[in-house]
Design a protein around this motif. Structure first.
Motif, mmCIF file in Angstrom:
data_model
loop_
_atom_site.group_PDB
_atom_site.id
_atom_site.type_symbol
_atom_site.label_atom_id
_atom_site.label_comp_id
_atom_site.label_asym_id
_atom_site.label_seq_id
_atom_site.Cartn_x
_atom_site.Cartn_y
_atom_site.Cartn_z
ATOM 1 N N LYS A 30 -8.941 -24.713 -4.035
ATOM 2 C CA LYS A 30 -9.608 -25.905 -4.552
ATOM 3 C C LYS A 30 -11.124 -25.838 -4.386
ATOM 4 C CE LYS A 30 -5.690 -28.223 -5.367
ATOM 5 N NZ LYS A 30 -5.290 -28.763 -6.683
ATOM 6 N N ASN A 31 -11.576 -25.189 -3.313
ATOM 7 C CA ASN A 31 -13.011 -25.125 -3.021
ATOM 8 C C ASN A 31 -13.421 -23.666 -2.902
ATOM 9 O OD1 ASN A 31 -15.616 -25.177 -1.842
ATOM 10 N ND2 ASN A 31 -15.197 -27.176 -0.902
ATOM 11 N N LEU A 32 -13.917 -23.100 -3.995
ATOM 12 C CA LEU A 32 -14.233 -21.673 -4.031
ATOM 13 C C LEU A 32 -15.336 -21.317 -3.040
ATOM 14 C CD1 LEU A 32 -13.987 -18.848 -5.258
ATOM 15 C CD2 LEU A 32 -15.597 -19.584 -7.040
ATOM 16 N N ASN A 33 -16.421 -22.083 -3.018
ATOM 17 C CA ASN A 33 -17.544 -21.743 -2.147
ATOM 18 C C ASN A 33 -17.137 -21.749 -0.677
ATOM 19 O OD1 ASN A 33 -19.427 -21.342 -4.190
ATOM 20 N ND2 ASN A 33 -20.018 -23.486 -4.249
ATOM 21 N N LYS A 34 -16.335 -22.722 -0.289
ATOM 22 C CA LYS A 34 -15.866 -22.802 1.094
ATOM 23 C C LYS A 34 -15.001 -21.594 1.435
ATOM 24 C CE LYS A 34 -13.086 -25.606 4.267
ATOM 25 N NZ LYS A 34 -12.212 -26.812 4.390
ATOM 26 N N THR A 35 -14.113 -21.232 0.540
ATOM 27 C CA THR A 35 -13.215 -20.099 0.787
ATOM 28 C C THR A 35 -13.997 -18.793 0.885
ATOM 29 O OG1 THR A 35 -11.430 -21.231 -0.382
ATOM 30 C CG2 THR A 35 -11.188 -18.862 -0.042
ATOM 31 N N VAL A 36 -14.963 -18.600 0.000
ATOM 32 C CA VAL A 36 -15.774 -17.378 0.041
ATOM 33 C C VAL A 36 -16.602 -17.332 1.320
ATOM 34 C CG1 VAL A 36 -17.673 -16.127 -1.054
ATOM 35 C CG2 VAL A 36 -15.827 -17.061 -2.445
ATOM 36 N N HIS A 37 -17.113 -18.478 1.771
ATOM 37 C CA HIS A 37 -17.860 -18.521 3.034
ATOM 38 C C HIS A 37 -16.959 -18.108 4.195
ATOM 39 C CE1 HIS A 37 -20.725 -19.816 6.073
ATOM 40 N NE2 HIS A 37 -19.742 -20.504 6.646
ATOM 41 N N GLU A 38 -15.740 -18.644 4.228
ATOM 42 C CA GLU A 38 -14.788 -18.277 5.284
ATOM 43 C C GLU A 38 -14.458 -16.788 5.217
ATOM 44 O OE1 GLU A 38 -11.563 -20.870 4.456
ATOM 45 O OE2 GLU A 38 -12.503 -22.633 5.398
ATOM 46 N N MET A 39 -14.291 -16.288 4.008
ATOM 47 C CA MET A 39 -13.987 -14.874 3.810
ATOM 48 C C MET A 39 -15.138 -14.001 4.296
ATOM 49 S SD MET A 39 -12.764 -13.003 0.294
ATOM 50 C CE MET A 39 -14.014 -13.820 -0.677
ATOM 51 N N SER A 40 -16.357 -14.379 3.974
ATOM 52 C CA SER A 40 -17.527 -13.615 4.403
ATOM 53 C C SER A 40 -17.606 -13.553 5.924
ATOM 54 C CB SER A 40 -18.808 -14.242 3.851
ATOM 55 O OG SER A 40 -18.819 -14.223 2.447
ATOM 56 N N SER A 41 -17.369 -14.694 6.575
ATOM 57 C CA SER A 41 -17.424 -14.747 8.040
ATOM 58 C C SER A 41 -16.365 -13.855 8.659
ATOM 59 C CB SER A 41 -17.244 -16.189 8.519
ATOM 60 O OG SER A 41 -18.289 -17.008 8.047
ATOM 61 N N GLU A 42 -15.171 -13.875 8.065
ATOM 62 C CA GLU A 42 -14.079 -13.072 8.617
ATOM 63 C C GLU A 42 -14.334 -11.580 8.426
ATOM 64 O OE1 GLU A 42 -9.310 -12.563 7.886
ATOM 65 O OE2 GLU A 42 -10.138 -14.580 8.148
ATOM 66 N N ILE A 43 -14.818 -11.206 7.253
ATOM 67 C CA ILE A 43 -15.101 -9.791 7.005
ATOM 68 C C ILE A 43 -16.208 -9.284 7.917
ATOM 69 C CG2 ILE A 43 -16.046 -8.176 5.296
ATOM 70 C CD1 ILE A 43 -14.527 -9.721 3.151
ATOM 71 N N ALA A 44 -17.198 -10.138 8.169
ATOM 72 C CA ALA A 44 -18.328 -9.740 9.009
ATOM 73 C C ALA A 44 -17.988 -9.714 10.493
ATOM 74 C CB ALA A 44 -19.508 -10.680 8.775
ATOM 75 N N ASP A 45 -16.871 -10.319 10.869
ATOM 76 C CA ASP A 45 -16.464 -10.369 12.277
ATOM 77 C C ASP A 45 -15.785 -9.053 12.676
ATOM 78 O OD1 ASP A 45 -15.563 -10.903 14.802
ATOM 79 O OD2 ASP A 45 -14.182 -12.512 14.211
ATOM 80 N N THR A 46 -16.465 -8.277 13.476
ATOM 81 C CA THR A 46 -15.917 -6.973 13.899
ATOM 82 C C THR A 46 -15.407 -6.999 15.332
ATOM 83 O OG1 THR A 46 -18.135 -6.230 14.535
ATOM 84 C CG2 THR A 46 -17.383 -5.688 12.302
ATOM 85 N N SER A 47 -15.068 -8.179 15.833
ATOM 86 C CA SER A 47 -14.597 -8.275 17.219
ATOM 87 C C SER A 47 -13.324 -7.469 17.456
ATOM 88 C CB SER A 47 -14.379 -9.745 17.601
ATOM 89 O OG SER A 47 -13.427 -10.361 16.752
ATOM 90 N N TRP A 48 -12.548 -7.238 16.379
ATOM 91 C CA TRP A 48 -11.319 -6.463 16.513
ATOM 92 C C TRP A 48 -11.588 -5.040 16.995
ATOM 93 C CZ3 TRP A 48 -11.299 -2.275 13.123
ATOM 94 C CH2 TRP A 48 -12.145 -2.369 12.019
ATOM 95 N N ILE A 49 -12.788 -4.551 16.741
ATOM 96 C CA ILE A 49 -13.141 -3.189 17.156
ATOM 97 C C ILE A 49 -13.213 -3.084 18.672
ATOM 98 C CG2 ILE A 49 -14.953 -1.409 17.047
ATOM 99 C CD1 ILE A 49 -15.586 -2.307 14.232
ATOM 100 N N ASN A 50 -13.541 -4.190 19.326
ATOM 101 C CA ASN A 50 -13.694 -4.168 20.782
ATOM 102 C C ASN A 50 -12.401 -3.835 21.508
ATOM 103 O OD1 ASN A 50 -16.388 -4.923 20.479
ATOM 104 N ND2 ASN A 50 -15.910 -7.109 20.588
ATOM 105 N N ASN A 51 -11.267 -4.055 20.850
ATOM 106 C CA ASN A 51 -9.963 -3.801 21.481
ATOM 107 C C ASN A 51 -9.470 -2.370 21.283
ATOM 108 O OD1 ASN A 51 -9.754 -6.554 22.264
ATOM 109 N ND2 ASN A 51 -9.038 -7.084 20.207
#
Length: 233
Positions: A30-51
């Motif tokens: 329903k809200n494209l801009n919000k979804t893309v913002h969430e997607m950008s944040s998730e893709i940029a989050d590399t915390s998974w590498i720490n494990n």
């Protein structure tokens, strides 16, 4: 984001493919801009590498950094100009993977382009999860501004199965695979997800036609299949 889990029995007799658990899902964004913002944040989050182990940290820091710079800074940042094919394909991958995690209790694996050497246009599956039954799910995403490319997504999966592209990707995925999933892969037990943009009038017709297509006979020889239609409202 609205998520509608369909009753697959409405489209095909469950006895047609008794060995494959088939699921049909309709997502409405329903809200494209919000979804893309969430997607950008998730893709940029590399915390998974720490494990990861020390060697894997070096490998995935290198591959992920280049892709993040490309995807977040050059592609997703342009959403203010409107939806396009590049943003759309990431949107389909992201939305499909997240619904498998939130509604089917899958374990998320970082998007494929974060794990591979090539920055864009990787000749392989677009996303992966590990299902609740510990099957590795190989996901293919297709997007169109005007069409519903479900046939293209399914045909691509069929082609990748023939070429053994799924097994070829295990080198980049093995770090994220637990012992039970590993055993299932070795035994040939796995699943697939076909995610595609929806630009048609009737969602039920799309799923019914998909499940009656010839390529389904090959894909449904495996353990799980998820058909995920994504509609940008």
């Amino acid at each position: 984001m609205n998520i509608d889990i369909k009753n697959t029995d409405d489209y095909i007799d469950k006895e047609t493919y008794p060995n494959c658990d088939i699921n049909c899902i309709h997502i409405q964004i329903k809200n494209l801009n919000k979804t893309v913002h969430e997607m950008s944040s998730e893709i940029a989050d590399t915390s998974w590498i720490n494990n990861l182990g020390e060697l894997d940290k070096l490998i995935f820091n290198a591959t992920a950094e280049r892709t993040i710079n490309k995807v977040v800074n050059e592609i997703l940042s342009k959403v203010s100009n409107g939806l396009n094919d590049e943003i759309g394909e990431y949107l389909v991958s992201y939305s499909a993977q997240n619904v498998l995690v939130s509604h089917y209790n899958h374990t998320k694996i970082p998007l494929a382009e974060l794990l591979k050497e090539k920055v864009s246009g990787n000749p392989g599956f677009d996303f992966h999860t590990i299902s609740e039954k510990r099957f590795l799910i190989f996901g293919e995403a297709k997007f169109s501004l005007s069409d519903t490319p479900r046939a293209i997504a399914l045909d691509q999966i069929g082609n990748f199965i023939d070429l053994k592209k799924d097994y070829a990707e295990l080198n980049s995925l093995k770090t994220f695979i637990d012992e039970e999933t590993h055993s299932n892969i070795v035994a040939g037990r796995k699943g697939y997800a076909a995610a595609f943009s929806f630009n048609a009038k009737n969602i039920d017709t799309i799923f019914k036609n998909a499940l009656e297509s010839e390529i389904i006979e090959e894909i449904a020889k495996h353990n799980e299949l998820f058909l995920i239609a994504i509609e940008v409202c």
